[in-house]
Design an enzyme around this catalytic site. Structure first.
Site, PDB file in Angstrom:
ATOM      1  N   ASP A  88      23.197  40.960 -16.915  1.00  6.46           N
ATOM      2  CA  ASP A  88      22.588  40.013 -17.991  1.00  6.46           C
ATOM      3  C   ASP A  88      23.087  38.748 -18.014  1.00  6.46           C
ATOM      4  O   ASP A  88      24.710  38.505 -17.828  1.00  6.46           O
ATOM      5  CB  ASP A  88      22.030  40.801 -18.917  1.00  6.46           C
ATOM      6  CG  ASP A  88      23.033  40.822 -20.444  1.00  6.46           C
ATOM      7  OD1 ASP A  88      24.216  41.400 -19.586  1.00  6.46           O
ATOM      8  OD2 ASP A  88      23.460  40.649 -21.321  1.00  6.46           O
ATOM      9  N   GLU A  89      22.430  37.557 -18.084  1.00  7.86           N
ATOM     10  CA  GLU A  89      22.532  35.910 -18.392  1.00  7.86           C
ATOM     11  C   GLU A  89      23.392  35.939 -17.630  1.00  7.86           C
ATOM     12  O   GLU A  89      25.094  34.848 -18.136  1.00  7.86           O
ATOM     13  CB  GLU A  89      23.471  36.856 -19.768  1.00  7.86           C
ATOM     14  CG  GLU A  89      21.841  36.666 -20.585  1.00  7.86           C
ATOM     15  CD  GLU A  89      22.583  36.376 -22.508  1.00  7.86           C
ATOM     16  OE1 GLU A  89      21.365  36.555 -22.817  1.00  7.86           O
ATOM     17  OE2 GLU A  89      23.406  36.880 -22.726  1.00  7.86           O
TER      18      GLU A  89
END
Length: 849
Positions: free
Chosen positions: A532-533
């Protein structure tokens, strides 16, 4: 660890200071750290105007420094954590620089001539985005000077309230106005004080615990027979290998007063239930015999946990009854972040016990992130020698930088890791509670701890003339000039996904984790890669530019990484899992057949869409909606309630209880956005075709520096999570398989359903108040004592707790506390608070208006 090792960043800062530097001695630095008063005041979380380049949102604050004696020394700096970067300060006698992550440096300017005794000096500054709960203003400012031991400034340390045992922040000025609670001019978040709760919370109606348990079983029938006195204990008989798998639950029953002994009520167990549901069971309680039918040891385990759920600490007599039960979801999980701030092994063991008590079965253990690597890996000692401790070493050859208000103590609770033996013990304890541990070492973003550790390894081996060995697991590319900033404001936290060394490192780590599972004799079934991210990395990476040239059709570097690591994970016989944003970057055809996606987009921003898309791809979707399952957010929108705030301003147990996980878009009828506005959810384009796999609660740890803080955030919300994960309530609005548009006016969640839900909440609240809070106290868990709803009505105090069975106290004008008697209420009160059952701890007091 506390020694300041000057790196390039600090050297640049010191040499750029146009002052006549007078270096302090160690004694002078120590004296200043012990006596310097630092006061932080949040002036406004929504100023009328925000300076460029963050005109859309900012907040205005002031730091005030004061010393009771004259100080002429100027060659010093203060390092402190500020979650959101400061981008403009008012100049004057101090300047503030953002370094990396949340780390900032305050230094004197040429205008600073020293401190005059008892003469405060201030600096005002603007910070991007928003910060509004008091817990977001981090402690442990560090005073540092060249060649001296750095020190924590005493006035910036936290305290503890003697009544509530909650953390206090003496360095932070009181929050008193909506200017400090609302993030922007269009934010209508309410201040949830006692009067707000009085008008919006449901008053309890039940005077005793109903015949039920948490989570609610599918069917419970009372029998026309005498009551069953469980104080005499129980006597399990039957297959010895099966009985050996039940030690964890029989031990819990014994702690509640139901011993396993020869004189106990006979318990007949048979594995002939004849259902395909592995965790299903049937339980019959009669005075002369208890009967359990299941088709696995797991079902028997849950039947015995149901016995524990039926009793209270002070009453082990229950009616004769039968229960027929099975879970709603196969995946009923809790995510624990031990990376940002460490959680002790005992915390994990205690959490496993409570998860099992309420029939949760998956522990997603977040073992690595930017601020820490928490699992010892054979052959890579730097991962924990460097990556498991934070201190003020700007070269980061001995530890990570002191993000998140870490302070300087290497033995602090926020530092640490699990040894191989610790992890094996956790695995075996989880297995004993029928819980699967899903390890996660987040990559390629959120990987700063690993990157710094492997750079320290490279430096060590290079100094020994072993550069080739140092490069074996090096995770950065020296010639990569890409500039980026992660969502947590790091400029160096993302693995280079185009380097072969990255995949050698991952393969090595996975093999070592798999070995630990083998040593524990506990299956390693699922690995969560994170994914993620990632934040615009690799743009100028020579390796990535070369890879793109070799594969011109490459759709996404992050997708390339996830696909490659997923294939590695699958080859090892493991199921791959990841967060939904990263998983959306992949080409589905390149993924293994067995995939789990944690859908974490907020519901008010069409979060149902990605959950439905990933389910329709044939993946197992675990709901991780932050606006209801993130337990690091406040229970209520009140500045004293700890927690983050970006996805929700208030997640109390009732909101978790009211979650309808099978129908995500329908929440647009009953919930609001993070700023308190109505919203709409259109489900006509991405209709869900496959059921969800499960639901998971989340305890991210950025703002939790102790195990007790973490328990405060987890309990009693974990009980409501377990209720929805195991039991589907009849009042939940069924999913419309044709698709629908939902908003506050669409009216599909009828008044009859709302009344059913209200009645069901009364049952749940009574069970929590009369039985379960006492059990949590008995187990030593530091749960949140609820806030009291109160108002002066008809010239007298009217007060109630959302959970019945708790005592309420009020404070008079003299500051004295008294027990509140609703039959003889006072005419006025200054504050109100609840008192924990079977405990002397008090709840957080609220002003009565």
């Amino acid at each position: 660890m506390g020694r300041l090792v000057l790196g390039l960043t600090l050297l640049a800062c010191l040499t750029s200071m146009n002052v006549l530097a007078v270096a302090p001695t160690q004694h002078e630095l120590d004296t200043l750290a012990a006596n310097l008063s630092v006061k932080y005041k949040l002036i406004s979380a929504k100023p009328k105007a925000c300076p460029a380049p963050h005109q859309s949102q900012c907040y205005l604050s002031r730091l005030t420094l004061e010393v009771p004696f004259n100080v002429s020394r100027t060659d010093w700096s203060i390092y402190f954590s500020q979650l959101m970067p400061i981008y403009l300060s008012d100049g004057g006698e101090f300047t503030i620089s953002h370094l990396n992550g949340d780390m900032h440096q305050l230094s004197p300017t040429a205008a600073f001539s020293g401190f005059k005794a008892n003469t405060p000096l201030s600096i005002e500054f603007y910070t991007q985005a928003s910060q509004i709960t008091r817990s977001e203003f981090l402690p442990n400012y560090l005073l540092a000077a060249k060649d001296l031991q750095s020190r924590v400034i005493k006035s910036t340390q936290v305290g503890k309230d003697p009544d509530t045992q909650l953390e206090t922040q003496p360095y932070l000025a009181p929050f008193l106005t909506l200017e400090q609670l609302q993030t922007s001019q269009d934010d209508v978040t309410p201040w949830m004080g006692a009067q707000y709760l009085y008008h919006h919370y449901q008053r309890p109606t039940l005077r005793q615990a109903p015949l039920s348990l948490i989570p609610k079983p599918q069917q419970l029938t009372r029998l026309n027979q005498p009551e069953v006195n469980l104080a005499q204990g129980i006597k399990l008989t039957g297959d010895l290998p099966l009985l050996a798998q039940l030690d964890a639950v029989t031990s819990r029953l014994a702690r509640l007063g139901i011993a396993h002994n020869a004189q106990g009520i006979p318990v007949a167990v048979s594995l002939d239930l004849g259902t395909q549901v592995n965790e299903a069971y049937q339980l019959t309680l009669k005075p002369s015999q208890i009967t359990i039918r299941a088709n696995s040891a797991r079902g028997v385990f849950y039947a015995l946990q149901s016995i524990a759920g039926l009793v209270s600490l002070d009453n082990l007599v229950v009616p004769a009854l039968t229960i027929s039960d099975a879970p709603r979801y196969a995946f009923r999980g809790m995510h624990i972040d031990v990376a940002r701030n460490f959680r002790s092994k005992q915390f994990i063991l205690d959490t496993l016990e409570q998860m099992a008590a309420y029939k949760l079965n998956k522990l997603h253990l977040h073992l690595a992130d930017d601020e820490g690597w928490r699992l010892a890996i054979n052959g890579l000692p730097e991962l924990t020698e460097v990556g498991a401790t934070r201190c003020l070493d700007l070269t980061e050859q001995h530890c990570l930088s002191p993000q998140l208000g870490a302070g300087l103590d290497p033995k602090s609770a926020i530092n640490g890791f699990y040894s191989a033996d610790d992890y094996i013990e956790i695995l075996r304890a989880a297995q004993a509670h029928f819980i699967e541990v899903i390890p996660s070492l987040d990559m390629p973003g959120h990987s700063r701890a690993a990157m710094v550790a492997m750079e320290a390894r490279f430096a060590r081996l290079q100094a020994q003339g072993q550069t080739e060995q140092g490069n074996e697991y090096r995770l950065v590319e020296p010639n990569d000039t890409t500039e980026y900033r992660s969502i947590q404001h790091y400029n160096d936290n993302t693995l280079n996904v185009c380097l072969p060394a990255t995949y050698r490192f991952i393969d090595k780590v996975l093999d070592e984790v798999q070995t630990l599972h083998q040593q524990a004799a506990v299956p390693f079934n699922t690995y969560h890669i994170g994914a993620d991210e990632t934040a615009g990395a690799w743009v100028n990476s020579p390796s990535c530019l070369a890879l793109k040239e070799q594969q011109p059709d490459l759709h996404s570097f992050n997708g390339y990484f996830i696909e490659k690591v997923s294939a590695m994970v699958a080859k090892k016989g493991l199921k791959v899992a990841g967060w939904s944003d990263g998983m959306s970057d992949v080409n589905v055809a390149n993924m293994p057949d067995n995939v789990q996606s944690n859908a974490w987009a907020t519901l008010s921003e069409n979060g149902h869409t990605v959950a439905h898309q990933h389910a329709n791809q044939g993946w197992d979707v675990v709901l991780s909606s932050p606006d209801v399952t993130y337990f690091d957010f406040p229970y209520q929108s009140h500045p004293q309630e700890p927690g983050n705030h970006w996805a929700s301003r208030a997640i109390d147990s009732k909101k978790v209880f009211e979650f309808m996980p099978d129908n995500l878009p329908a929440h647009a009828e009953i919930w609001q956005s993070v700023k308190g506005h109505d919203y709409a959810a259109d489900d006509r384009k991405t209709v869900k075709k496959k059921p969800f796999y499960g639901i998971q609660g989340h305890l991210w740890s950025e703002l939790m520096r102790s195990d007790s803080q973490a328990e405060y955030m987890m309990y009693p919300r974990l009980l409501a999570l377990a209720e929805r994960a195991w039991h589907q309530a009849p009042w939940e609005l069924a999913y419309n398989r044709q698709g629908a548009l939902y908003n506050p006016q669409s009216g599909q969640f009828t008044s009859a359903m709302q009344q059913q839900r209200a009645d069901d909440w009364q049952r749940f609240a009574a069970l929590v108040g009369y039985k379960e809070l006492a059990k949590l106290s008995h187990a030593g868990r530091f749960y949140r004592i609820p806030s009291v709803a109160a108002a002066i009505d008809n010239k007298q105090l009217d007060a109630f707790s959302p959970y019945p069975g708790l005592s309420i106290e009020y404070q008079d004008e003299a500051g004295l506390w008294h027990v509140y008697d609703p039959q003889n209420p006072p005419q006025s009160a200054q504050q109100v608070r609840a008192v924990a059952p079977h405990d002397t701890r008090k709840g957080r007091p609220l002003l009565v208006q």
